[in-house]
Design a protein around this motif. Sequence first.
Motif, mmCIF file in Angstrom:
data_model
loop_
_atom_site.group_PDB
_atom_site.id
_atom_site.type_symbol
_atom_site.label_atom_id
_atom_site.label_comp_id
_atom_site.label_asym_id
_atom_site.label_seq_id
_atom_site.Cartn_x
_atom_site.Cartn_y
_atom_site.Cartn_z
ATOM 1 N N ARG A 3 0.794 -1.154 -0.072
ATOM 2 C CA ARG A 3 -0.066 -0.015 -0.036
ATOM 3 C C ARG A 3 0.769 1.255 0.033
ATOM 4 O O ARG A 3 0.400 2.277 -0.649
ATOM 5 N N VAL A 26 5.276 -8.719 -4.342
ATOM 6 C CA VAL A 26 4.208 -9.324 -3.602
ATOM 7 C C VAL A 26 3.628 -10.680 -4.006
ATOM 8 O O VAL A 26 3.303 -11.526 -3.490
ATOM 9 N N ILE A 34 -17.093 -21.494 -4.348
ATOM 10 C CA ILE A 34 -16.633 -20.018 -4.045
ATOM 11 C C ILE A 34 -15.744 -19.764 -5.064
ATOM 12 O O ILE A 34 -15.144 -20.750 -5.494
ATOM 13 N N LEU A 70 -10.586 -6.012 -4.617
ATOM 14 C CA LEU A 70 -10.423 -4.594 -5.359
ATOM 15 C C LEU A 70 -11.877 -3.958 -5.324
ATOM 16 O O LEU A 70 -12.857 -4.554 -5.451
ATOM 17 N N GLY A 121 -16.763 -11.699 0.973
ATOM 18 C CA GLY A 121 -15.745 -11.305 1.571
ATOM 19 C C GLY A 121 -14.819 -10.689 0.842
ATOM 20 O O GLY A 121 -14.835 -10.835 -0.438
ATOM 21 N N CYS A 142 -18.583 -11.527 5.415
ATOM 22 C CA CYS A 142 -17.638 -12.477 6.259
ATOM 23 C C CYS A 142 -16.160 -11.521 6.439
ATOM 24 O O CYS A 142 -15.586 -11.627 5.348
ATOM 25 N N ARG A 143 -15.844 -11.084 7.583
ATOM 26 C CA ARG A 143 -14.748 -10.213 7.825
ATOM 27 C C ARG A 143 -13.487 -11.193 7.338
ATOM 28 O O ARG A 143 -12.391 -10.884 7.045
ATOM 29 N N ASP A 144 -13.531 -12.486 7.906
ATOM 30 C CA ASP A 144 -12.500 -13.468 7.953
ATOM 31 C C ASP A 144 -12.827 -14.803 7.574
ATOM 32 O O ASP A 144 -14.317 -15.024 7.664
#
Length: 235
Positions: free
Chosen positions: A69, A78, A109, A165, A193, A211-213
């Motif tokens: 970032r 990366v 998924i 993104l 998520g 879902c955060r994680d």
Amino acid sequence: MTEEFDDEIILSELNDEELVQQMHDDLYDGLQEEVVEGVEILLERGWTPYKVLTEALVAGMTIVGVDFRDGILFVPEVLMAANAMKAGMKILRPLLAETGAPQVGKMVIGTVKGDIHDIGKNLVSMMMEGAGFEVIDIGINNPVENYLEALDEHKPNILGMSALLTTTMPYMKVVIDTMVEKGIRDDYIILVGGAPLNEEFADSVGADAYCRDAAVAVETAKKLIHESKASNQVA
Ligand code: B1M
């Protein structure tokens, strides 16, 4: 982050804290073999696969994310870090799935069209498998047709979508709107998520939950499956 004398470091001689720190550095430097060795050592020392995953790998990737970032790291570096992370995850995957939990549901998924980030999605798949879900992972860069085909073929309880993104996350709405048009939206629990999302966004695109994680994905999936079973909606 690589020290001049890195090659003299013997990972097995480090204590847990030093080893985890070194693994963060190795992940940052994209050193696959070293990351794999670190994972193996921690497992031998009795760490649970989940602890290795979260404290050594995910925490290391967070550091990479911050420097990406801030323009300190660039795409090639990366990518190397991501590959090192994947190599570590490969060892953990079967271990996380070994819990012997009874099968509680099925999930398709995939990462949405235009987006090739897959580490978070893979982690969610691993954790869901570990919790007893059958997971059909349709990969990255999925147009709506891929989701529809996979739903038709595998008939899951859950559709999971990932986007990293801000430019690709709106595509989730394209998928859900198409499902609405086809009259199949309510046949599935839809979980979404990815780092730039939040609950408000999930509501706005018509998903059932954000879902955060990966751990939250498992909890939410179990809860919503239970609720839908209770109301007799699950096939
Ligand atoms: Co990308 N990238 N990247 N990248 N990348 C981010 C996302 C970014 C935030 C970096 C930054 O600027 N800080 C930024 C997005 C900015 C924005 O949109 N606002 C960004 C950018 C800009 C880009 C490119 C455009 C760079 C470029 O080319 N100039 C490009 C886009 C390519 C594309 O997709 N079309 C790009 C490319 C790449 C790499 C290929 C180099 C590599 C991806 C490799 C791979 O995945 N195989 C990469 C990486 C690694 C990252 C960061 C550094 C790390 C992402 C990651 O793996 N995190 C990321 C920075 C960041 O997120 N802080 C960044 C670890 C992972 C465990 O977390 O994915 O959040 P996460 O998943 C979590 C939760 O979000 C949740 O659970 C997971 C596990 O706990 N979750 C779900 C995720 N999906 C879910 C689905 C569910 C449930 C929960 O369904 C049920």
